[in-house]
Design a protein around this motif. Structure first.
Motif, PDB file in Angstrom:
ATOM      1  N   ARG A 140      50.107  34.955 118.200  1.00  0.00           N
ATOM      2  CA  ARG A 140      48.725  35.764 118.230  1.00  0.00           C
ATOM      3  C   ARG A 140      49.101  37.052 118.536  1.00  0.00           C
ATOM      4  O   ARG A 140      49.343  37.168 119.682  1.00  0.00           O
ATOM      5  CB  ARG A 140      47.923  35.337 119.033  1.00  0.00           C
ATOM      6  N   THR A 142      49.145  41.506 117.908  1.00  0.00           N
ATOM      7  CA  THR A 142      48.220  42.562 117.794  1.00  0.00           C
ATOM      8  C   THR A 142      49.172  43.845 117.699  1.00  0.00           C
ATOM      9  O   THR A 142      49.796  43.886 118.844  1.00  0.00           O
ATOM     10  CB  THR A 142      46.875  42.711 118.356  1.00  0.00           C
ATOM     11  N   ARG A 143      48.909  44.934 116.987  1.00  0.00           N
ATOM     12  CA  ARG A 143      49.502  46.222 117.259  1.00  0.00           C
ATOM     13  C   ARG A 143      49.364  46.807 118.525  1.00  0.00           C
ATOM     14  O   ARG A 143      47.954  47.048 118.799  1.00  0.00           O
ATOM     15  CB  ARG A 143      49.211  47.113 115.998  1.00  0.00           C
ATOM     16  N   TRP A 168      54.166  45.163 119.804  1.00  0.00           N
ATOM     17  CA  TRP A 168      53.135  44.318 119.537  1.00  0.00           C
ATOM     18  C   TRP A 168      52.828  43.882 121.164  1.00  0.00           C
ATOM     19  O   TRP A 168      53.520  43.786 122.009  1.00  0.00           O
ATOM     20  CB  TRP A 168      53.925  43.233 119.243  1.00  0.00           C
TER      21      TRP A 168
END
Length: 179
Positions: A140, A142-143, A168
């Motif tokens: 999981r 995200t940027r 990340w």
């Protein structure tokens, strides 16, 4: 009178010159049909063959590299979960430093990332797969919206040294090898 007989009677009623023109027109139509149905597709395939052959060669080389990698992984000695955790911890410290934390629970390892450089994460995952034989089962990511640190070194900057690499945030869950 049948249809065939009507056509035959009409044919005989035509002058020899008209019969020749009708035969020539029928020949041209037959040749055009032969070209569109049989020859043009075959010539098109023949024309595209070198390009398709090159693409297939690249796919074959890629598959052979994957096969060699799989055989290399199979040839490696079995890794105990304790050794795998040690190898993961060493690779994590070496590649990601303080941008990652690792928690071990049974045969699962959860790695929490905070602002980890994308290229370092990719390198760490490759090391985790080859050295520790750990397999990612869940991620999981995200940027990261965190800014690049002012003291960013070459590992956190792009090739030009000007643009920061993507980072990340999130978690990656890995499965350790079975005994």
């Amino acid at each position: 009178m049948s249809r065939a007989a009507a056509l035959q009677a009409r044919w005989k009623a035509l002058a020899p010159r008209e019969q020749s023109l009708v035969l020539a027109a029928a020949g041209v139509v037959l040749l055009a049909l032969l070209w569109w149905v049989a020859l043009a597709p075959a010539l098109g395939t023949l024309h595209q063959a070198p390009e398709l052959h090159g693409k297939l060669d690249l796919q074959l080389q890629h598959m052979q590299r994957l096969q060699a990698e799989a055989q290399q992984l199979q040839a490696q000695p079995q890794t105990s979960p304790t050794d795998a955790v040690g190898a993961l911890r060493a690779a994590l410290t070496q590649r990601l430093g303080t941008a990652a934390q690792m928690n071990v629970l049974g045969d699962r390892v959860t790695v929490t990332l905070k602002g980890a450089p994308a290229d370092a994460v990719a390198q760490w995952l490759a090391l985790a797969r080859t050295n520790a034989r750990a397999v990612p089962v869940e991620s999981r990511l995200t940027r990261s919206t965190a800014a690049t640190p002012a003291n960013a070194g070459p590992a956190t900057l792009g090739n030009t040294g000007a643009a920061p690499v993507p980072r990340w945030d999130g978690t990656v869950v890995l499965a350790l090898p079975a005994r």
